[in-house]
Scaffold this motif. Structure first.
Motif, PDB file in Angstrom:
ATOM      1  N   PRO A  31     -40.303  18.163  28.573  1.00 44.08           N
ATOM      2  CA  PRO A  31     -39.593  18.320  27.307  1.00 44.08           C
ATOM      3  C   PRO A  31     -39.161  19.771  27.128  1.00 44.08           C
ATOM      4  O   PRO A  31     -39.873  20.700  27.521  1.00 44.08           O
ATOM      5  CB  PRO A  31     -40.629  17.939  26.249  1.00 44.08           C
ATOM      6  CG  PRO A  31     -41.732  17.254  26.968  1.00 44.08           C
ATOM      7  CD  PRO A  31     -41.691  17.743  28.387  1.00 44.08           C
ATOM      8  N   SER A  32     -38.015  19.968  26.529  1.00 40.64           N
ATOM      9  CA  SER A  32     -37.539  21.308  26.205  1.00 40.64           C
ATOM     10  C   SER A  32     -37.926  21.598  24.756  1.00 40.64           C
ATOM     11  O   SER A  32     -37.284  21.104  23.824  1.00 40.64           O
ATOM     12  CB  SER A  32     -36.030  21.400  26.372  1.00 40.64           C
ATOM     13  OG  SER A  32     -35.555  22.621  25.825  1.00 40.64           O
ATOM     14  N   GLU A  33     -38.991  22.373  24.591  1.00 42.46           N
ATOM     15  CA  GLU A  33     -39.453  22.683  23.235  1.00 42.46           C
ATOM     16  C   GLU A  33     -38.369  23.385  22.440  1.00 42.46           C
ATOM     17  O   GLU A  33     -38.160  23.092  21.262  1.00 42.46           O
ATOM     18  CB  GLU A  33     -40.725  23.529  23.303  1.00 42.46           C
ATOM     19  CG  GLU A  33     -41.916  22.758  23.828  1.00 42.46           C
ATOM     20  CD  GLU A  33     -43.176  23.605  23.876  1.00 42.46           C
ATOM     21  OE1 GLU A  33     -43.307  24.526  23.045  1.00 42.46           O
ATOM     22  OE2 GLU A  33     -44.012  23.314  24.756  1.00 42.46           O
ATOM     23  N   GLU A  34     -37.652  24.294  23.096  1.00 39.46           N
ATOM     24  CA  GLU A  34     -36.586  25.046  22.427  1.00 39.46           C
ATOM     25  C   GLU A  34     -35.489  24.108  21.924  1.00 39.46           C
ATOM     26  O   GLU A  34     -35.084  24.173  20.758  1.00 39.46           O
ATOM     27  CB  GLU A  34     -36.021  26.080  23.398  1.00 39.46           C
ATOM     28  CG  GLU A  34     -34.926  26.940  22.803  1.00 39.46           C
ATOM     29  CD  GLU A  34     -34.383  27.937  23.811  1.00 39.46           C
ATOM     30  OE1 GLU A  34     -33.762  28.902  23.354  1.00 39.46           O
ATOM     31  OE2 GLU A  34     -34.550  27.742  25.031  1.00 39.46           O
ATOM     32  N   ASN A  35     -35.009  23.227  22.788  1.00 37.10           N
ATOM     33  CA  ASN A  35     -33.957  22.287  22.370  1.00 37.10           C
ATOM     34  C   ASN A  35     -34.471  21.317  21.321  1.00 37.10           C
ATOM     35  O   ASN A  35     -33.771  21.000  20.353  1.00 37.10           O
ATOM     36  CB  ASN A  35     -33.434  21.496  23.570  1.00 37.10           C
ATOM     37  CG  ASN A  35     -32.651  22.360  24.534  1.00 37.10           C
ATOM     38  OD1 ASN A  35     -32.369  23.515  24.276  1.00 37.10           O
ATOM     39  ND2 ASN A  35     -32.319  21.789  25.673  1.00 37.10           N
ATOM     40  N   ASN A  36     -35.692  20.810  21.511  1.00 33.94           N
ATOM     41  CA  ASN A  36     -36.239  19.822  20.578  1.00 33.94           C
ATOM     42  C   ASN A  36     -36.439  20.408  19.185  1.00 33.94           C
ATOM     43  O   ASN A  36     -36.294  19.697  18.185  1.00 33.94           O
ATOM     44  CB  ASN A  36     -37.531  19.227  21.125  1.00 33.94           C
ATOM     45  CG  ASN A  36     -37.254  18.324  22.318  1.00 33.94           C
ATOM     46  OD1 ASN A  36     -36.155  17.797  22.470  1.00 33.94           O
ATOM     47  ND2 ASN A  36     -38.240  18.175  23.178  1.00 33.94           N
ATOM     48  N   LYS A  37     -36.743  21.705  19.082  1.00 32.34           N
ATOM     49  CA  LYS A  37     -36.833  22.357  17.765  1.00 32.34           C
ATOM     50  C   LYS A  37     -35.482  22.297  17.077  1.00 32.34           C
ATOM     51  O   LYS A  37     -35.381  22.011  15.887  1.00 32.34           O
ATOM     52  CB  LYS A  37     -37.256  23.824  17.909  1.00 32.34           C
ATOM     53  CG  LYS A  37     -38.726  24.045  17.975  1.00 32.34           C
ATOM     54  CD  LYS A  37     -38.998  25.539  17.989  1.00 32.34           C
ATOM     55  CE  LYS A  37     -40.409  25.794  18.446  1.00 32.34           C
ATOM     56  NZ  LYS A  37     -40.649  27.231  18.599  1.00 32.34           N
ATOM     57  N   THR A  38     -34.440  22.556  17.850  1.00 31.49           N
ATOM     58  CA  THR A  38     -33.082  22.541  17.301  1.00 31.49           C
ATOM     59  C   THR A  38     -32.699  21.139  16.837  1.00 31.49           C
ATOM     60  O   THR A  38     -32.118  20.959  15.767  1.00 31.49           O
ATOM     61  CB  THR A  38     -32.068  23.043  18.345  1.00 31.49           C
ATOM     62  OG1 THR A  38     -32.445  24.357  18.743  1.00 31.49           O
ATOM     63  CG2 THR A  38     -30.661  23.061  17.795  1.00 31.49           C
ATOM     64  N   PHE A  39     -33.032  20.133  17.630  1.00 30.95           N
ATOM     65  CA  PHE A  39     -32.679  18.749  17.305  1.00 30.95           C
ATOM     66  C   PHE A  39     -33.595  18.151  16.245  1.00 30.95           C
ATOM     67  O   PHE A  39     -33.277  17.122  15.654  1.00 30.95           O
ATOM     68  CB  PHE A  39     -32.713  17.865  18.563  1.00 30.95           C
ATOM     69  CG  PHE A  39     -31.707  18.267  19.607  1.00 30.95           C
ATOM     70  CD1 PHE A  39     -30.384  18.511  19.291  1.00 30.95           C
ATOM     71  CD2 PHE A  39     -32.091  18.405  20.934  1.00 30.95           C
ATOM     72  CE1 PHE A  39     -29.464  18.881  20.259  1.00 30.95           C
ATOM     73  CE2 PHE A  39     -31.182  18.769  21.915  1.00 30.95           C
ATOM     74  CZ  PHE A  39     -29.862  19.011  21.575  1.00 30.95           C
ATOM     75  N   GLY A  40     -34.771  18.743  16.062  1.00 33.97           N
ATOM     76  CA  GLY A  40     -35.707  18.220  15.081  1.00 33.97           C
ATOM     77  C   GLY A  40     -36.524  17.030  15.573  1.00 33.97           C
ATOM     78  O   GLY A  40     -37.224  16.378  14.795  1.00 33.97           O
ATOM     79  N   ARG A  41     -36.439  16.723  16.848  1.00 37.67           N
ATOM     80  CA  ARG A  41     -37.222  15.636  17.432  1.00 37.67           C
ATOM     81  C   ARG A  41     -37.233  15.799  18.955  1.00 37.67           C
ATOM     82  O   ARG A  41     -36.426  16.532  19.524  1.00 37.67           O
ATOM     83  CB  ARG A  41     -36.641  14.273  17.063  1.00 37.67           C
ATOM     84  CG  ARG A  41     -35.255  14.064  17.609  1.00 37.67           C
ATOM     85  CD  ARG A  41     -34.690  12.739  17.200  1.00 37.67           C
ATOM     86  NE  ARG A  41     -33.347  12.654  17.725  1.00 37.67           N
ATOM     87  CZ  ARG A  41     -32.519  11.706  17.447  1.00 37.67           C
ATOM     88  NH1 ARG A  41     -32.879  10.738  16.635  1.00 37.67           N
ATOM     89  NH2 ARG A  41     -31.323  11.698  17.966  1.00 37.67           N
ATOM     90  N   GLU A  42     -38.158  15.093  19.584  1.00 39.18           N
ATOM     91  CA  GLU A  42     -38.267  15.190  21.034  1.00 39.18           C
ATOM     92  C   GLU A  42     -37.219  14.278  21.682  1.00 39.18           C
ATOM     93  O   GLU A  42     -37.328  13.058  21.631  1.00 39.18           O
ATOM     94  CB  GLU A  42     -39.670  14.786  21.508  1.00 39.18           C
ATOM     95  CG  GLU A  42     -39.884  15.109  22.964  1.00 39.18           C
ATOM     96  CD  GLU A  42     -41.328  14.964  23.403  1.00 39.18           C
ATOM     97  OE1 GLU A  42     -41.558  14.146  24.308  1.00 39.18           O
ATOM     98  OE2 GLU A  42     -42.189  15.654  22.838  1.00 39.18           O
TER      99      GLU A  42
END
Length: 175
Positions: free
Chosen positions: A96-107
């Motif tokens: 998982p990309s923690e950085e991207n998932n923070k932006t998207f608001g979900r995994e």
């Protein structure tokens, strides 16, 4: 004196020619090579054929690449592939990309992680050298760039034989 020197030079030349010919030739009782033992230079600069996610035991993401000969054949739909075509595969674990998932608001975003145990794979089309394996040489390399053992390599051709109608190549070109 000149005759002796010329005779010696001719003799040395013949001995060298014989030695080079004998060392480069494969004996009739010597088995043909089955495996690719060196990573093709410049493969990271090749064009993308396709990408894939493999589930099950492999559980990786991969990029499939081709040298110029392979890419031309893929684009033209040319089967069988021409001599000199090389298809390569690079495989990574996916994380998982923690950085991207923070932006998207979900995994929802996954990226390449560490190289898998079977990091690199190549198929080299050379019908003379690899005639006993359908004209293709197969190579698998771990993340250290070392070839995997022969026992594992012997599983390649039997699996690829199942798709003879595609010249033993699993990956189709993704436009």
């Amino acid at each position: 004196m000149k005759r002796i020197v010329l005779f010696l030079l001719a003799g040395i030349t013949l001995v060298n020619v014989f030695a080079l010919t004998a060392s480069g030739a494969r004996r009739a009782d010597e088995p043909a090579p089955l495996f690719v033992t060196h990573i093709p230079p410049g493969y990271r600069d090749w064009k993308v054929v396709s990408v894939a996610h493999e589930a099950g035991d492999l559980n990786d993401i991969r990029a499939v690449l081709g040298n110029d000969i392979a890419i031309k054949a893929y684009r033209e739909g040319k089967i069988p592939f021409p001599e000199g075509a090389i298809v390569g595969r690079i495989a990574w674990s996916y994380v998982p990309s923690e950085e991207n998932n923070k932006t998207f608001g979900r995994e929802q975003s996954f990226v390449a992680g560490s190289p898998t145990d079977l990091y690199l794979q190549f198929m080299v089309k050379d019908s003379k050298k690899y005639g006993s394996t359908g004209g293709w040489g197969f190579g698998h390399f771990n993340s250290d760039g070392k070839p995997v053992d022969d026992a594992f390599m012997k599983t390649c051709f039997p699996c690829h034989q199942k798709i003879k109608d595609r010249d033993l190549v699993f990956t189709r070109y993704a436009p």
